[in-house]
Scaffold this motif. Structure first.
Motif, PDB file in Angstrom:
ATOM      1  N   ARG A 135      48.484  39.688  41.137  1.00  0.00           N
ATOM      2  CA  ARG A 135      48.123  40.599  40.044  1.00  0.00           C
ATOM      3  C   ARG A 135      49.286  41.539  39.750  1.00  0.00           C
ATOM      4  O   ARG A 135      49.855  42.145  40.652  1.00  0.00           O
ATOM      5  CB  ARG A 135      46.887  41.426  40.444  1.00  0.00           C
ATOM      6  CG  ARG A 135      46.318  42.281  39.332  1.00  0.00           C
ATOM      7  CD  ARG A 135      45.128  43.082  39.852  1.00  0.00           C
ATOM      8  NE  ARG A 135      45.542  44.209  40.682  1.00  0.00           N
ATOM      9  CZ  ARG A 135      44.734  44.846  41.538  1.00  0.00           C
ATOM     10  NH1 ARG A 135      43.493  44.442  41.710  1.00  0.00           N
ATOM     11  NH2 ARG A 135      45.190  45.863  42.239  1.00  0.00           N
ATOM     12  N   THR A 167      45.661  35.347  45.261  1.00  0.00           N
ATOM     13  CA  THR A 167      45.579  36.239  44.105  1.00  0.00           C
ATOM     14  C   THR A 167      46.920  36.919  43.885  1.00  0.00           C
ATOM     15  O   THR A 167      47.504  37.475  44.820  1.00  0.00           O
ATOM     16  CB  THR A 167      44.497  37.315  44.304  1.00  0.00           C
ATOM     17  OG1 THR A 167      43.233  36.694  44.525  1.00  0.00           O
ATOM     18  CG2 THR A 167      44.401  38.212  43.078  1.00  0.00           C
ATOM     19  N   GLN A 184      46.697  38.469  35.826  1.00  0.00           N
ATOM     20  CA  GLN A 184      46.109  38.129  37.110  1.00  0.00           C
ATOM     21  C   GLN A 184      45.964  36.613  37.225  1.00  0.00           C
ATOM     22  O   GLN A 184      45.364  35.972  36.362  1.00  0.00           O
ATOM     23  CB  GLN A 184      44.742  38.804  37.260  1.00  0.00           C
ATOM     24  CG  GLN A 184      44.093  38.577  38.615  1.00  0.00           C
ATOM     25  CD  GLN A 184      42.893  39.481  38.845  1.00  0.00           C
ATOM     26  OE1 GLN A 184      42.917  40.373  39.676  1.00  0.00           O
ATOM     27  NE2 GLN A 184      41.826  39.273  38.097  1.00  0.00           N
TER      28      GLN A 184
END
Length: 232
Positions: free
Chosen positions: A51, A49, A22
């Motif tokens: 991930r 983000t 992540q």
């Protein structure tokens, strides 16, 4: 154990071999100032983000990419030397734990099995609150409203006749509105009492496995403690 062969055998449904990567990148901008009896603080955060979750039992990795904006605003009015009014708004993020994203079964104990969801999204919560506080006989009154999108719930289901299955999922949106009153009282110079009361209404709306979820409740919390100074 296989009761026929009397040998232990591996169960792929309980093989938790997972790799989680992540990456979170963010940029911040903040502005603060004061004018007479009013002070303010304004901020904004842009967050990216990325991930990637790879599990032995799954044919391809789970990918989650998002770009979120998190504003914040706070204003404080000095009503007098001992009285203050504050109004604020902010947006928060709460990322799921690794355990909640594991797609393999996990025996928590003899009567419960937990199962995660590799596609879990983070919870995004908007918080609006206003509070009044005073210094003499300290007292703080706060009114607030929260809205949590993609709220992560632990949903109970049947695994077998005697075993419960607990599954993590983004089941819906939770909204709450309430007020909290806290204060401090000194009956004597060596004796101090602190107390806090919180009352709020909680509404949850969403879907799980095609079924609608609609819950509403009124909740309260009461707490307190006391301090006694035996000697200087």
């Amino acid at each position: 154990m296989n009761l026929e062969t009397q040998f232990w055998e591996a169960d792929s449904g309980f093989a938790d071999q997972m790799d989680l990567v992540q990456q979170v990148h963010a940029g911040y901008l903040q502005l603060a100032g004061q004018r007479k009896t009013f002070s303010y603080n304004v901020g904004i955060r842009l967050e990216s983000t990325n991930r990637t979750l790879t599990h032995l039992a799954q044919p391809k990795p789970y990918q989650y990419d998002a770009l979120n904006l998190f504003p914040s605003l706070q204003g404080i009015w000095k009503l007098s030397e001992a009285q203050t009014l504050r109004i604020g708004f902010n947006r928060r993020i709460d990322r799921p734990t690794t355990k909640a994203m594991s797609p393999s079964k996990n025996h928590r104990h003899a009567e419960a099995i937990e199962l995660g969801d590799s596609n879990l999204k983070p919870e995004i919560t908007d918080v609006l609150d206003a509070s009044y506080s005073r210094a003499w006989q300290p007292l703080t009154l706060t009114a607030y409203a929260n809205r949590a999108k993609d709220r992560i719930f632990r949903v109970n289901d049947l695994y077998s006749r005697i075993i419960l299955l607990r599954a993590y999922t983004n089941a819906g949106t939770a909204r709450s509105i309430g007020a909290e009153l806290s204060g401090e009282w000194r009956p004597l110079s060596w004796w101090r009492l602190y107390w806090s009361d919180n009352v709020y209404e909680l509404n949850i709306k969403g879907t799980y496995q095609g079924a609608d979820i609609l819950q509403k409740s009124v909740n309260y919390n009461l707490s307190g403690n006391t301090t006694i100074n035996i000697a200087k």
